[in-house]
Design an enzyme around this catalytic site. Sequence first.
Site, mmCIF file in Angstrom:
data_model
loop_
_atom_site.group_PDB
_atom_site.id
_atom_site.type_symbol
_atom_site.label_atom_id
_atom_site.label_comp_id
_atom_site.label_asym_id
_atom_site.label_seq_id
_atom_site.Cartn_x
_atom_site.Cartn_y
_atom_site.Cartn_z
ATOM 1 N N ASP A 114 16.714 11.331 19.942
ATOM 2 C CA ASP A 114 16.616 12.412 21.504
ATOM 3 C C ASP A 114 15.626 11.956 22.455
ATOM 4 O OD1 ASP A 114 13.184 13.251 20.482
ATOM 5 O OD2 ASP A 114 13.598 13.554 18.694
ATOM 6 N N HIS A 129 15.419 3.353 19.406
ATOM 7 C CA HIS A 129 16.710 2.812 18.927
ATOM 8 C C HIS A 129 17.755 3.563 19.626
ATOM 9 C CE1 HIS A 129 14.922 2.872 14.526
ATOM 10 N NE2 HIS A 129 15.217 1.920 15.105
ATOM 11 N N CYS A 160 38.025 3.599 28.727
ATOM 12 C CA CYS A 160 38.500 3.986 29.964
ATOM 13 C C CYS A 160 40.368 4.196 30.778
ATOM 14 C CB CYS A 160 37.988 2.544 30.161
ATOM 15 S SG CYS A 160 38.362 1.439 32.072
ATOM 16 N N GLY A 200 6.025 10.692 11.501
ATOM 17 C CA GLY A 200 6.883 11.135 10.867
ATOM 18 C C GLY A 200 7.699 10.475 10.510
ATOM 19 N N SER A 202 9.819 7.320 7.630
ATOM 20 C CA SER A 202 9.440 6.991 6.085
ATOM 21 C C SER A 202 9.315 5.049 6.018
ATOM 22 C CB SER A 202 11.161 6.454 5.759
ATOM 23 O OG SER A 202 12.003 6.028 5.999
ATOM 24 N N ASN A 226 1.662 12.457 8.023
ATOM 25 C CA ASN A 226 2.845 12.077 7.012
ATOM 26 C C ASN A 226 3.168 13.554 6.145
ATOM 27 O OD1 ASN A 226 5.732 12.619 5.974
ATOM 28 N ND2 ASN A 226 5.982 10.189 6.704
ATOM 29 N N PRO A 227 3.892 14.351 5.555
ATOM 30 C CA PRO A 227 2.856 15.484 5.029
ATOM 31 C C PRO A 227 3.666 14.318 3.140
ATOM 32 C CG PRO A 227 5.519 15.665 6.044
ATOM 33 C CD PRO A 227 5.142 15.018 6.804
#
Length: 257
Positions: A114, A129, A160, A200, A202, A226-227
């Site tokens: 994003d 990424h 195209c 955030g 893994s 990280n929670p």
Amino acid sequence: MLDDLPAASTPAWADTRARLRDAARVCVLTGAGMSAESGIPTFRDALTGLWSRFDPAQLASEEGFRADPALVWNWYAERREGVRRAEPNAGHHALAAWSARRPGRVTVVTQNVDDLHQRAGQRGVIRLHGDILAARWLQDCPRRPACDIAEADDGAPPRCPRCGNLLRPGVVWFGEALPEGALDAATHAADNCHVMLVVGTSGAVWPAAGLAGRARRAGARVVIVNPHPSEIDDEAHAVLRGTAARVLPRLLALDGP
Ligand code: OAD
């Protein structure tokens, strides 16, 4: 007033604040959890993670795309809409504001596709990424000059009109190389920082996950936000349990320039 983040007064927090304040170079590695509070789903959280509901082999590989281009294109089109609707959260804003007060000292390396760091005003983000809002040809265009992706029709996926090449999402899929230059720049930032803040992720996807260990071996202080436990907690000197939008404003707001 009740403290909504009681752990914020622990020695690990005080130590991290002091090190962040004093560090000449800080590298911040972010993952999907960074954008979770903006409403963008993560990949591996139980129940809500995309890969608990969808098959990455089908939706995040060239093979899967070739098998059913329309399905994959439409899945990314929906995700793109989600990203466009989302807004940067308090964590993105805190990090961007803090970095702006330290020009040239903070490098953000993100696994996120994003654009929320950028929309919060973060400069020079290294994107490992790719970019979900961008598209590129599935195959190298055989023509010289190459056909312009603006010429693609509006199919699903767009094609195209001259050579039939398909457009694919501008993200990195499993088995693919990271964008040229991005991994080198990220590795350089990890090898040369004094503090690495890992927010955030893994830590399940390489080579991004290896950056924390690199930084630590090069002498940096590694701090995870990280929670939940991650696969790279062992690489960290400190783990601050909490979410990006709650921890980062508290961690980064209090120190001066
Ligand atoms: P994951 O989904 O694997 O991990 C998300 C992490 O964020 C987990 O450790 C959560 O505990 C944590 N988390 C959840 N909510 C959070 C919050 N509000 N604040 C902070 N942390 C929170 O996502 P990534 O590690 O980013 O690849 O995944 C790596 C790559 O795997 C992604 O870039 C994606 C995926 O396949 C591509 O898109 C190419």
